[in-house]
Scaffold this motif. Structure first.
Motif, mmCIF file in Angstrom:
data_model
loop_
_atom_site.group_PDB
_atom_site.id
_atom_site.type_symbol
_atom_site.label_atom_id
_atom_site.label_comp_id
_atom_site.label_asym_id
_atom_site.label_seq_id
_atom_site.Cartn_x
_atom_site.Cartn_y
_atom_site.Cartn_z
ATOM 1 N N LEU A 165 0.681 -2.856 -5.113
ATOM 2 C CA LEU A 165 0.553 -2.420 -6.513
ATOM 3 C C LEU A 165 0.334 -3.628 -7.415
ATOM 4 C CD1 LEU A 165 3.415 0.267 -6.766
ATOM 5 C CD2 LEU A 165 0.956 0.693 -6.560
ATOM 6 N N CYS A 172 -2.914 -3.740 -15.117
ATOM 7 C CA CYS A 172 -3.282 -2.734 -16.134
ATOM 8 C C CYS A 172 -2.125 -1.782 -16.418
ATOM 9 C CB CYS A 172 -4.467 -1.897 -15.660
ATOM 10 S SG CYS A 172 -6.007 -2.808 -15.507
ATOM 11 N N ASP A 179 -2.102 1.081 -19.439
ATOM 12 C CA ASP A 179 -3.315 1.904 -19.544
ATOM 13 C C ASP A 179 -2.993 3.341 -19.164
ATOM 14 O OD1 ASP A 179 -4.851 -0.187 -20.370
ATOM 15 O OD2 ASP A 179 -5.987 -0.421 -18.511
ATOM 16 N N GLY A 180 -3.497 4.297 -19.926
ATOM 17 C CA GLY A 180 -3.248 5.709 -19.647
ATOM 18 C C GLY A 180 -1.774 6.077 -19.798
ATOM 19 N N TYR A 193 5.097 9.180 -10.672
ATOM 20 C CA TYR A 193 3.700 9.355 -10.246
ATOM 21 C C TYR A 193 3.604 9.720 -8.766
ATOM 22 C CZ TYR A 193 3.366 7.368 -14.791
ATOM 23 O OH TYR A 193 3.537 7.160 -16.133
ATOM 24 N N LEU A 199 -0.174 9.209 -8.016
ATOM 25 C CA LEU A 199 -0.246 7.865 -7.423
ATOM 26 C C LEU A 199 -1.217 7.873 -6.240
ATOM 27 C CD1 LEU A 199 1.212 4.970 -7.638
ATOM 28 C CD2 LEU A 199 2.349 5.691 -5.547
ATOM 29 N N PHE A 209 -7.902 13.568 -10.270
ATOM 30 C CA PHE A 209 -7.239 12.409 -10.879
ATOM 31 C C PHE A 209 -8.274 11.345 -11.246
ATOM 32 C CE2 PHE A 209 -4.282 14.301 -7.836
ATOM 33 C CZ PHE A 209 -3.232 14.626 -8.689
ATOM 34 N N ALA A 210 -7.873 10.479 -12.210
ATOM 35 C CA ALA A 210 -8.746 9.347 -12.535
ATOM 36 C C ALA A 210 -8.765 8.408 -11.324
ATOM 37 C CB ALA A 210 -8.205 8.625 -13.766
HETATM 38 C C1 HEC Z 1 -8.586 -2.263 -14.885
HETATM 39 C C2 HEC Z 1 -7.409 -1.519 -15.249
HETATM 40 C C3 HEC Z 1 -6.783 -0.585 -14.237
HETATM 41 C C4 HEC Z 1 -6.419 -0.843 -12.941
HETATM 42 C C5 HEC Z 1 -6.638 -2.124 -12.144
HETATM 43 C C6 HEC Z 1 -5.733 0.326 -12.469
HETATM 44 N N1 HEC Z 1 -5.703 1.267 -13.444
HETATM 45 FE FE1 HEC Z 1 -4.776 3.079 -13.325
HETATM 46 N N2 HEC Z 1 -5.475 3.587 -15.165
HETATM 47 C C7 HEC Z 1 -6.257 2.769 -15.949
HETATM 48 C C8 HEC Z 1 -6.708 3.536 -17.118
HETATM 49 C C9 HEC Z 1 -7.610 3.021 -18.219
HETATM 50 C C10 HEC Z 1 -6.147 4.836 -16.987
HETATM 51 C C11 HEC Z 1 -6.361 6.054 -17.884
HETATM 52 C C12 HEC Z 1 -7.615 6.671 -17.309
HETATM 53 C C13 HEC Z 1 -7.885 8.039 -17.700
HETATM 54 O O1 HEC Z 1 -6.971 8.765 -18.097
HETATM 55 O O2 HEC Z 1 -9.063 8.415 -17.505
HETATM 56 C C14 HEC Z 1 -5.374 4.829 -15.744
HETATM 57 C C15 HEC Z 1 -4.674 5.926 -15.274
HETATM 58 C C16 HEC Z 1 -3.897 5.909 -14.119
HETATM 59 C C17 HEC Z 1 -3.088 7.030 -13.652
HETATM 60 C C18 HEC Z 1 -3.010 8.410 -14.275
HETATM 61 C C19 HEC Z 1 -4.164 9.146 -13.604
HETATM 62 C C20 HEC Z 1 -4.235 10.617 -13.813
HETATM 63 O O3 HEC Z 1 -5.315 11.174 -13.499
HETATM 64 O O4 HEC Z 1 -3.270 11.206 -14.284
HETATM 65 C C21 HEC Z 1 -2.487 6.619 -12.495
HETATM 66 C C22 HEC Z 1 -1.504 7.418 -11.629
HETATM 67 C C23 HEC Z 1 -2.930 5.280 -12.243
HETATM 68 N N3 HEC Z 1 -3.792 4.874 -13.252
HETATM 69 C C24 HEC Z 1 -2.586 4.544 -11.125
HETATM 70 C C25 HEC Z 1 -3.188 3.351 -10.757
HETATM 71 C C26 HEC Z 1 -2.995 2.736 -9.481
HETATM 72 C C27 HEC Z 1 -2.122 3.290 -8.374
HETATM 73 C C28 HEC Z 1 -3.730 1.599 -9.485
HETATM 74 C C29 HEC Z 1 -3.893 0.612 -8.382
HETATM 75 C C30 HEC Z 1 -4.283 1.123 -7.086
HETATM 76 C C31 HEC Z 1 -4.385 1.501 -10.792
HETATM 77 N N4 HEC Z 1 -4.038 2.603 -11.527
HETATM 78 C C32 HEC Z 1 -5.210 0.445 -11.189
HETATM 79 C C33 HEC Z 1 -6.560 1.443 -15.727
HETATM 80 C C34 HEC Z 1 -6.343 0.770 -14.538
#
Ligand code: HEC
Length: 238
Positions: A165, A172, A179-180, A193, A199, A209-210
């Protein structure tokens, strides 16, 4: 009219048509080109040599998560004219074979808190992450894309899940940048999560999911298997 053309004339027309079709300028959308689609870590399908660092699947995820986000070193912000979103751009900030003489390495090991990267309150890179970047530079800063070391059976939170992680997500998703609205900095923060399925769903690029991480390198099947195993065994704080 076709019947009046010879085969040669038809051929020339075809070549001309293809030439005209290919010459049209590529359309670049407002705001620049979209980010390159994430490539999956091949993991055990193409493992790195012993000790070899994979730029694409070890160094780049750290850059994407901790440096190349908006407001800092993504292509749109380009703070100090430095962009750290892909090999070509990261390569410009290092001196291959010599970490100690590389701006990138100096910035992450700086003792002065005014100059350290990423700037506070963003979390500092861990010593394991700094070691990955140092070794990659000292190994010649090549564009390696072999699979990062991974044991699919290893699934303890502290030893296996949290470091992953840290490399792929926490830059982020921490207290100062969530983020988010998502913070994944510690066991207690991660559990919600796990419970709502987002997650693992986001890591697997499931449609509901995103997709995470959003750019750079996707987790290998082996890493996803580690997370799945940890969850199936009760997502313990082990
Ligand atoms: C460069 C920045 C960035 C990185 C690196 C990143 N994320 Fe995210 N993440 C975001 C953003 C921006 C959002 C909101 C996106 C959206 O809602 O469309 C988000 C949203 C999420 C969510 C909510 C998704 C949902 O559909 O509800 C989860 C869970 C999450 N991230 C997990 C992770 C995990 C696990 C990793 C690593 C494997 C990761 N993120 C790496 C930027 C990042």
């Amino acid at each position: 009219m076709l019947s009046t053309l010879s085969l040669d004339e038809l051929l020339v027309m075809c070549i001309l048509l293809i030439f005209i079709a290919c010459k049209s300028d590529p359309v670049i959308p407002d705001g620049g080109l979209p980010p390159e689609p994430p490539v999956q870590d091949p993991g055990l399908n193409n493992p790195c040599e012993e000790g070899e660092i994979s730029f694409q699947h070890q160094v780049l995820p750290i850059m994407i998560s901790s440096c190349a986000y908006s407001g800092c070193h993504d292509p749109a912000s380009a703070e100090d004219d430095i962009v750290l979103n892909n090999y070509e751009n990261v390569r410009k900030e290092v001196s291959p074979g010599n970490a100690n003489n590389s701006e990138l390495y100096e910035s992450i090991t700086e003792s002065d808190s005014d100059d350290i990267m990423p700037p506070p309150p963003a979390p500092r890179l861990t010593s394991a992450q700094i070691g990955i970047i140092r070794d990659w530079i000292n190994q010649g800063a090549k564009n390696t894309d072999c699979g990062a070391p991974c044991d699919p059976e290893a699934s303890a939170f502290a030893a296996d899940i949290l470091p992953m992680l840290q490399n792929y997500c926490i830059g982020c998703h921490n207290a100062s940048r969530s983020d988010g609205g998502v913070n994944l900095e510690s066991y207690d923060k991660v559990i919600p999560y796990v419970e709502d399925g987002s997650l693992i769903g986001s890591m697997k690029y499931e449609v509901s999911f995103a997709p995470m991480p959003p750019s750079g390198s996707r987790l290998s099947d082996c890493r996803i298997a580690q997370v799945q195993k940890w969850i199936d065994e009760g997502a313990q704080n082990n």
